[in-house]
Scaffold this motif. Structure first.
Motif, PDB file in Angstrom:
ATOM      1  N   PRO A   1      -4.583 -12.113  10.800  1.00 41.38           N
ATOM      2  CA  PRO A   1      -4.927 -11.809  12.195  1.00 41.38           C
ATOM      3  C   PRO A   1      -6.042 -10.780  12.256  1.00 41.38           C
ATOM      4  CG  PRO A   1      -2.847 -10.794  11.590  1.00 41.38           C
ATOM      5  CD  PRO A   1      -3.220 -11.693  10.464  1.00 41.38           C
ATOM      6  N   PRO A   2      -6.778 -10.724  13.363  1.00 40.62           N
ATOM      7  CA  PRO A   2      -7.903  -9.783  13.455  1.00 40.62           C
ATOM      8  C   PRO A   2      -7.458  -8.346  13.223  1.00 40.62           C
ATOM      9  CG  PRO A   2      -7.930 -11.338  15.267  1.00 40.62           C
ATOM     10  CD  PRO A   2      -6.634 -11.542  14.569  1.00 40.62           C
ATOM     11  N   PRO A   3      -8.293  -7.550  12.594  1.00 41.83           N
ATOM     12  CA  PRO A   3      -7.941  -6.149  12.361  1.00 41.83           C
ATOM     13  C   PRO A   3      -7.830  -5.379  13.675  1.00 41.83           C
ATOM     14  CG  PRO A   3      -9.806  -6.826  10.990  1.00 41.83           C
ATOM     15  CD  PRO A   3      -9.601  -7.889  12.011  1.00 41.83           C
ATOM     16  N   ARG A   4      -7.005  -4.335  13.642  1.00 43.94           N
ATOM     17  CA  ARG A   4      -6.892  -3.420  14.780  1.00 43.94           C
ATOM     18  C   ARG A   4      -7.955  -2.335  14.720  1.00 43.94           C
ATOM     19  NH1 ARG A   4      -0.513  -1.998  13.922  1.00 43.94           N
ATOM     20  NH2 ARG A   4       0.411  -3.943  14.702  1.00 43.94           N
ATOM     21  N   GLY A   5      -8.347  -2.003  13.506  1.00 43.78           N
ATOM     22  CA  GLY A   5      -9.293  -0.911  13.323  1.00 43.78           C
ATOM     23  C   GLY A   5      -9.473  -0.629  11.853  1.00 43.78           C
ATOM     24  N   SER A   6     -10.009   0.530  11.543  1.00 41.76           N
ATOM     25  CA  SER A   6     -10.364   0.892  10.177  1.00 41.76           C
ATOM     26  C   SER A   6      -9.470   2.016   9.665  1.00 41.76           C
ATOM     27  CB  SER A   6     -11.831   1.325  10.115  1.00 41.76           C
ATOM     28  OG  SER A   6     -12.685   0.322  10.629  1.00 41.76           O
ATOM     29  N   GLY A   7      -9.586   2.291   8.398  1.00 42.10           N
ATOM     30  CA  GLY A   7      -8.904   3.402   7.746  1.00 42.10           C
ATOM     31  C   GLY A   7      -9.552   3.631   6.401  1.00 42.10           C
ATOM     32  N   PHE A   8      -9.007   4.552   5.609  1.00 42.84           N
ATOM     33  CA  PHE A   8      -9.590   4.810   4.287  1.00 42.84           C
ATOM     34  C   PHE A   8      -8.562   5.475   3.388  1.00 42.84           C
ATOM     35  CE2 PHE A   8     -10.687   8.121   7.292  1.00 42.84           C
ATOM     36  CZ  PHE A   8     -10.436   9.313   6.637  1.00 42.84           C
ATOM     37  N   PHE A   9      -8.668   5.160   2.091  1.00 40.19           N
ATOM     38  CA  PHE A   9      -7.775   5.745   1.107  1.00 40.19           C
ATOM     39  C   PHE A   9      -8.125   7.223   0.904  1.00 40.19           C
ATOM     40  CE2 PHE A   9      -7.031   1.332  -0.074  1.00 40.19           C
ATOM     41  CZ  PHE A   9      -5.684   1.341  -0.411  1.00 40.19           C
ATOM     42  N   VAL A  10      -7.097   8.066   1.013  1.00 42.08           N
ATOM     43  CA  VAL A  10      -7.260   9.484   0.688  1.00 42.08           C
ATOM     44  C   VAL A  10      -6.567   9.820  -0.620  1.00 42.08           C
ATOM     45  CG1 VAL A  10      -7.542  10.227   3.069  1.00 42.08           C
ATOM     46  CG2 VAL A  10      -5.245  10.105   2.096  1.00 42.08           C
ATOM     47  N   ALA A  11      -5.734   8.925  -1.110  1.00 40.63           N
ATOM     48  CA  ALA A  11      -5.053   9.048  -2.393  1.00 40.63           C
ATOM     49  C   ALA A  11      -4.567   7.661  -2.752  1.00 40.63           C
ATOM     50  CB  ALA A  11      -3.879  10.035  -2.312  1.00 40.63           C
ATOM     51  N   PRO A  12      -4.294   7.395  -4.024  1.00 42.38           N
ATOM     52  CA  PRO A  12      -3.745   6.086  -4.367  1.00 42.38           C
ATOM     53  C   PRO A  12      -2.495   5.794  -3.539  1.00 42.38           C
ATOM     54  CG  PRO A  12      -4.345   7.288  -6.360  1.00 42.38           C
ATOM     55  CD  PRO A  12      -4.501   8.252  -5.218  1.00 42.38           C
ATOM     56  N   GLU A  13      -2.495   4.657  -2.878  1.00 43.87           N
ATOM     57  CA  GLU A  13      -1.383   4.184  -2.057  1.00 43.87           C
ATOM     58  C   GLU A  13      -1.271   4.896  -0.714  1.00 43.87           C
ATOM     59  OE1 GLU A  13       2.279   4.000  -4.253  1.00 43.87           O
ATOM     60  OE2 GLU A  13       1.288   3.269  -6.058  1.00 43.87           O
TER      61      GLU A  13
END
Length: 695
Positions: A34-46
């Motif tokens: 399904p279409p993404p809601r928004g973005s994010g980014f890894f700040v640590a593994p997992e």
């Protein structure tokens, strides 16, 4: 001209940026997600950082809607993630703009792909700043183009801040398209992530980002910290710093690391730590347990800086946060002197749980190795490092010997309370919550939260005008209280809460508020006392009455206390004593009121007792689970007052009773009904400075 910092950093950021989808369940194999809601980014593994409104899909997460899907470099289909923390957890009433901090942490429920195809992690700034930089910054995320979802980036500047909750105002130099919310905001000059894109503004008016410093708003541990897993903030930051130092030390890999990129950008001022030295130091910090408390960390920072930390942003919580407060302190080698001294303190401070002896030794050796090769570092500084190290180790050994002699099996019931004793002439450190209802606007009130030091100095944490209630505390008030408590709490010694309200709100049970929906009440977590902002009806105290108040206060804090139940005899409602005999009672008297107007008590009883010169008063609240019998209450009050011994210990004694009642001690259940007025007559009368008047 050198390479554009954007070109240096973009591959690293792309490797860490994710798209956040609805939960990856319910659609067939091979079907597009399904279409993404928004973005994010890894700040640590997992661990992925994003906006709360993105992670929760705009609908809030209290009813189980906490699973999301994540796509990123190296995966073909969304992997499952769980929203472990979001603030706020619900959209504002009526929808619309989510209030600050609007952050969420998502934990992957399955490990990311190993090797070079797996995601990277951004470098989170350790600096504490309001605006961070006036140079160009970059944002990253995705957007929809002709039905497809494409990565997008842009550049802009930080124009300033909005409010006091870490919101950064972004310029309109580049367009922020739908989908970038939750993506990283990057300081291009220093090569570090400083914010999370929150919103694009209407028209051409730029956007908003939340400072990553607001990540310190993560909830504090409920119980003792015995491992990193007990403190979510420390756990995530430990994983972040460990990831980066391991990448930096990996000589077998030819991948460009964030440390490599920062070195190319020549990040850091002359004389400060190089990027390689900084990542090594933070890696050594990560090998140690976190600070015992924010208060302990603040004391270390104060010793190194020579002045206390006075910022209103969330206070530093981790060793890396303290390091960030030492940058740009002064120019040249003096900054390094501060960093080296700080590292010695970190290596030798008390711990919430044991540290590896090798980890402490490694940090101390790192300090001395670096100090030995720094050009121009005065010999007196190297000598000072050695002397401070010896003094710290000696002090800690003395503390450990004292603790070893402590035998909890020999304690009595009341010694277990570990109750502090207030000394006459001093003010206990506490958190002050002032509530002022609007007499002209029913159902509205103003509030302010302050941290009060032992010298009486107030630091305002936050305030709000025209809040609805009072009822359950609104989100901003919960956040302000959590921040104030964090600054003053220590293990087994939580900072007390003093609630200053007018007489009309004395019956409102603030001690039954909860900062978290399923968490303990305030009264179960810490001493909670009430102070009245209008204790004398219609007039100031006479000089004679003020003297009486002061004498009673001193007597009860230096000598004995005698509980006196004024309105209940043989478990039957009785008349309150007349004013003259009430005033003339023994200075050791602690008045106790058993009845409320609903159970036959005098409506103005509490006000009349206060007006008779008493500043330490106990009374029984009218609450739903109030026991209709009085025997347990009478007996319990007598035991609590007698066990505390002196008035300065009474707030902590009541807290311990409530804590026990919340557990398995049914015999302490009567304490849930008890409230304590505890108002130091030596200070100024609250409610007279008009600081809460709306402009």
């Amino acid at each position: 001209m050198g390479e554009d910092p954007f070109e240096t950093l973009a591959p690293l950021i792309a490797a860490a940026t994710v798209r956040i989808h609805p939960p990856p369940t319910g659609y067939a194999e091979g079907e597009p997600p399904p279409p993404p809601r928004g973005s994010g980014f890894f700040v640590a593994p997992e661990w992925v950082l994003t906006c709360a409104h993105v992670a929760l899909g705009g609908g809030g997460g209290r009813e189980g809607r906490r699973e999301v899907g994540l796509t990123f470099k190296g995966v073909d289909r969304p992997v499952a993630g769980r929203v472990e923390w979001a603030e706020p957890e619900e959209p504002p009433p009526g929808g619309g703009f989510w209030p600050a901090p609007d952050l969420a942490l998502v934990r992957l429920l399955e490990p990311p792909p190993p090797g070079p195809l797996g995601p990277g992690c951004v470098w989170l700034t350790e600096r504490t700043a309001r605006v961070f930089t006036r140079d160009e910054v970059a944002f990253f995320g995705f957007t929809e183009v002709a039905g497809a979802f494409e990565d997008i980036s842009g550049r802009c500047t930080i124009k300033g801040q909005m409010g006091g909750d870490g919101l950064l105002r972004l310029g309109n130099e580049d367009e922020m398209l739908a989908g970038v919310s939750g993506g990283p905001l990057v300081d291009l000059a220093r090569g570090e992530v400083i914010g999370v894109i929150k919103a694009r503004r209407d028209g051409s008016d730029g956007g908003l980002a939340t400072s990553v410093v607001q990540l310190r708003s993560l909830p504090d541990p409920v119980g003792p910290v015995t491992a990193l897993a007990d403190d979510g903030y420390q756990r995530v930051l430990h994983a972040h710093d460990t990831f980066h130092v391991e990448r930096h030390r990996d000589g077998a890999s030819d991948e460009t690391t964030w440390t490599d990129a920062q070195s190319e950008l020549t990040a850091g001022a002359p004389g400060a730590l190089t990027p390689g030295q900084r990542v090594e130091l933070l890696g050594l910090f990560a090998d140690l347990p976190p600070p015992v408390s924010t208060k302990q960390l603040a004391e270390v920072i104060t010793r190194v800086r020579g002045r206390p930390y006075g910022g209103t942003l969330p206070a530093p919580r981790a060793w890396r946060d303290g390091l960030g407060l030492l940058y740009d302190l002064r120019q040249g080698v003096t900054e390094l002197e501060a960093v080296l001294r700080y590292a010695i303190f970190v290596a030798t401070e008390e711990r919430p749980f044991p540290a590896s002896a090798q980890a402490e030794k490694a940090l101390r050796e790192w300090v001395h190795r670096l100090a030995a090769v720094l050009p121009g570092l005065p010999r007196r500084v190297r000598n000072q490092l050695g002397l401070e190290e010896e003094e710290q180790l000696r002090r800690r050994a003395d503390q450990q010997r004292r603790s070893a002699r402590f035998d909890p099996l020999l304690e009595t019931e009341w010694e277990l309370l570990d109750l502090p004793e207030e000394r006459a002439g001093e003010v206990d450190s506490h958190v002050l919550l002032e509530i002022t209802p609007h007499g002209w606007e029913q159902g509205r009130y103003d509030w302010r939260v302050c941290a009060v030091r032992g010298d009486g100095q107030l630091t305002s944490i936050a305030e709000e005008f025209r809040a609805v209630g009072p009822g359950d505390p609104p989100g901003p008030l919960r956040a302000a209280l959590a921040e104030a408590f964090r600054r003053g709490d220590e293990p087994r010694s939580p900072v007390p809460l003093h609630v200053a309200v007018p007489y009309s709100l004395l019956g409102f049970p603030v001690e039954r508020w909860r900062l978290a929906q399923d968490g303990p009440t305030l009264g179960e977590r810490r001493p909670v006392v009430v102070r009245c902002t209008n204790p004398v009806a219609g007039a100031e105290d006479s000089e004679e009455m003020r003297t009486l108040r002061l004498n009673r206060w001193t007597s009860q804090h230096q000598g004995r206390m005698v509980p006196d139940i004024l309105d209940c005899h043989a478990e039957s409602t009785g008349s309150l004593p007349r004013t003259v005999p009430l005033i003339a009672r023994d200075p050791a008297t602690v008045p106790v009121l058993c009845h409320t107007p609903a159970s036959g008590g005098e409506p103005a009883a509490l006000h009349r007792v206060m007006a008779s010169g008493y500043n330490v008063i106990l009374w029984r609240r009218e609450i739903a689970e109030r026991d209709p019998e009085c025997g347990d209450f009478h007996q319990g009050v007598a035991g609590a007052v007698g066990g505390a011994g002196q008035a300065g210990r009474l707030p902590a004694a009541l807290w311990r009773l409530r804590e026990a009642a919340a557990g398995s001690a049914a015999e302490a259940g009567w304490s849930r009904q008890l409230a304590l007025l505890y108002a130091d007559p030596r200070g100024p009368l609250l409610g007279e400075d008009d600081f809460l008047e709306a402009p």
